[in-house]
Design an enzyme around this catalytic site. Structure first.
Site, PDB file in Angstrom:
ATOM      1  N   ASN A  39      42.908  31.089  33.602  1.00 52.15           N
ATOM      2  CA  ASN A  39      43.285  30.128  34.640  1.00 52.15           C
ATOM      3  C   ASN A  39      42.136  30.099  35.637  1.00 52.15           C
ATOM      4  O   ASN A  39      42.152  30.830  36.626  1.00 52.15           O
ATOM      5  CB  ASN A  39      44.588  30.551  35.333  1.00 52.15           C
ATOM      6  N   ASN A 104      43.443  36.946  36.296  1.00 52.78           N
ATOM      7  CA  ASN A 104      43.324  35.650  36.985  1.00 52.78           C
ATOM      8  C   ASN A 104      43.313  35.716  38.511  1.00 52.78           C
ATOM      9  O   ASN A 104      42.960  34.726  39.160  1.00 52.78           O
ATOM     10  CB  ASN A 104      44.427  34.672  36.550  1.00 52.78           C
ATOM     11  N   HIS A 105      43.709  36.833  39.128  1.00 56.20           N
ATOM     12  CA  HIS A 105      43.742  36.875  40.586  1.00 56.20           C
ATOM     13  C   HIS A 105      42.348  36.846  41.218  1.00 56.20           C
ATOM     14  O   HIS A 105      42.215  36.490  42.375  1.00 56.20           O
ATOM     15  CB  HIS A 105      44.454  38.132  41.077  1.00 56.20           C
ATOM     16  N   TYR A 170      43.860  36.924  46.555  1.00 56.96           N
ATOM     17  CA  TYR A 170      44.127  35.573  47.079  1.00 56.96           C
ATOM     18  C   TYR A 170      43.205  35.263  48.269  1.00 56.96           C
ATOM     19  O   TYR A 170      43.641  34.764  49.306  1.00 56.96           O
ATOM     20  CB  TYR A 170      45.598  35.426  47.503  1.00 56.96           C
ATOM     21  N   ARG A 186      45.536  38.801  51.076  1.00 58.79           N
ATOM     22  CA  ARG A 186      46.591  39.804  51.053  1.00 58.79           C
ATOM     23  C   ARG A 186      45.927  41.152  50.793  1.00 58.79           C
ATOM     24  O   ARG A 186      45.153  41.302  49.864  1.00 58.79           O
ATOM     25  CB  ARG A 186      47.620  39.488  49.972  1.00 58.79           C
TER      26      ARG A 186
END
Ligand code: ZN
Length: 485
Positions: A39, A104-105, A170, A186
């Site tokens: 992603n 994906n993060h 994020y 975060r």
């Protein structure tokens, strides 16, 4: 006879024009790269693209989930890159074929500073415990990493700056009009505070973390933990807006639940925060203070998800939140939150994107959507403050794929408004084409310049097949979609 020879001639001419047109475009493809991986982009890690001095820079996850960056020079009409800018500590080798194996993060967020240096933050999913004590949450994986170009406007060479917390995920840049940079993120895995670090010297040094939204055990419950998903951007003047949703995390464990919608804003002059009515907030906000002072709407069991937030000339917020199968638009009219309205119900599946506030009543949204078996990038517009939305131009469309959106390019050039990825659900590898879309469609590129996979796909074909659908289903059931952990 004469007439017929004329029409024959014009027919031949038309065919020649058509053929030469085909020849010209045959060498070009609409994607600028074929190496988006997993992603590769999202609206959460943002911005993903910025237009600066005639060049649009775009960043996404490529092979090994590493950050890749490309640049399009609007005057020369030429692409550069993608360049492999850094190494994601969560990346795996060889190429994975099971989407469940990717994290994906750690997608990159991009900003250009006042001097033209390009910064990327990437590679974090909360940071590993070995990095030390996490004062704002629980450790996770990866390492939030900051890299910057060695020269302004030159994406070919990069250096790492060890000046931010490793415990981030994020990651979101907010660049103020005076050039101050705020990095919001975060501070750990899902049971962690949302914090920011401020830089007044173009990202060379950052102040310590300041917590703005607090995680904690839910009041009166041994099995629920208060957690959050938040989105930050510049507001009117020297302010920063925060729009967010609540995540009642199962403790122990985790789940995919999110609900409610919230809003607040920071005055950057002194770092103080207020709610939409202007009442001062005690920071960081907790579930209790958020519920009593910053709640827009209690959504009950209905799952809410982050979107983007922009303000009008009066400073009043307009916000997207995503709900299952639709985007809803919220607006503060100066006295109250207007009832949320869905945008384009027939087009709602797979909807994501961003919007521009022209005036308190006129808003334009650029959304990735699915309609009639096609993925589309569509403009939508309201001129009555969101009561009615009308579909405008379709900028780009492809059959039998799904698009992944980013937020609008910062300071966007009309030819390059949104970086997107096209995902073909039928393919058996995790590489996807990347597109930069604007008013004239996607900015094309010669095929050989856009090809960056080498023999990767051949190597993947020789690998055992992944149980992609079963695994995706299992992860969904376990609440482990990539925005969830
Ligand atoms: Zn959780």
């Amino acid at each position: 006879m004469y007439l017929s020879s004329i029409s024959n001639r014009s027919l031949i001419l038309s065919l020649l024009i058509l053929a030469s047109g085909r020849l010209c475009t045959a060498a070009n493809v609409e994607y600028f790269s074929d190496n988006g991986y997993g992603n590769p982009v999202s609206t959460l890690q943002h911005p993903a693209s910025e237009h600066y001095k005639g060049v649009t820079y775009v960043a996404y996850s490529g092979p090994h989930e590493d950050p890749y960056i490309a640049a399009y020079d609007h005057t020369a009409g030429k692409w550069t890159g993608p360049v492999h800018a850094g190494v994601n500590p969560m990346g795996k080798a060889p190429d994975q074929v099971d989407p469940g194996e990717l994290d994906n993060h750690g997608r990159p967020a991009l900003i250009v500073d006042r001097q033209g240096y390009i910064h990327l933050i990437f590679g974090g999913h909360g940071g590993e415990a070995k990095f030390g004590q996490n004062d704002f949450g629980t450790p996770g994986k990866g390492r939030q990493t900051h890299i910057v170009t060695k020269k302004p406007g030159d994406i070919s060479a990069w250096e790492t700056l060890e000046n931010i917390s490793p415990f981030g995920t994020y990651s979101q840049w907010v660049k103020m009009s005076n050039g101050d940079l705020y990095l919001f993120y975060r501070h750990g895995s899902h049971r962690s505070d949302w914090v920011y670090q401020k830089s007044v010297d173009d990202g060379r040094t950052f102040e310590h973390e300041v917590s703005v939204i607090k995680h904690k055990s839910a009041a009166g419950s041994l099995i629920v933990h208060d957690s959050w998903y938040a989105w930050f951007d510049q507001g009117k003047g020297n302010t920063i807006t925060a729009s967010y949703v609540y995540h009642p995390c199962a403790n122990p464990g985790h789940n995919a639940q999110r609900n409610n919608t919230y809003y607040m804003l920071m005055d950057c002059r002194d770092g103080s925060w207020t709610n939409v009515q202007g009442a001062k907030l005690k920071m960081p906000v907790t579930k209790e203070s958020a519920d009593s002072l910053t709640l827009i709407q209690a959504t009950g069991k209905e799952k809410s998800n982050h979107g983007s937030c922009h303000v009008d000339a009066e400073g009043n917020p307009h916000i997207f939140f995503r709900f299952p199968g639709q985007i809803r638009y919220y607006r503060w009219d100066g006295k109250a939150w207007q009832k949320a309205s869905a945008i384009g119900a027939d087009y709602s599946k797979g909807s994501d994107g961003d919007f521009i506030v022209d005036s308190p009543l006129t808003v334009r949204a650029l959304l990735t959507q699915n309609h009639d078996g096609k993925a589309e990038v569509n403009w939508w517009k309201t001129t009555d403050g969101g009561l009615n939305w009308t579909k405008g131009a379709t900028l780009f469309t492809m059959p039998e794929v799904g698009f992944q959106a980013t937020v609008l390019a910062r300071n966007a050039h009309p030819d390059a408004e949104m970086l997107i990825c096209a995902k073909d659900p039928k393919q058996e590898h995790l590489y996807h084409h990347m597109f930069l879309v604007g008013e004239k469609g996607a900015i094309s590129r010669p095929t050989d310049e856009a090809s960056h996979l080498g023999d990767r796909l051949e190597t993947i074909k020789a690998m055992p097949k992944a149980h992609t659908k079963a695994e995706a289903k299992r992860r969904k059931k376990a609440g482990l979609e990539d925005d969830d952990t």
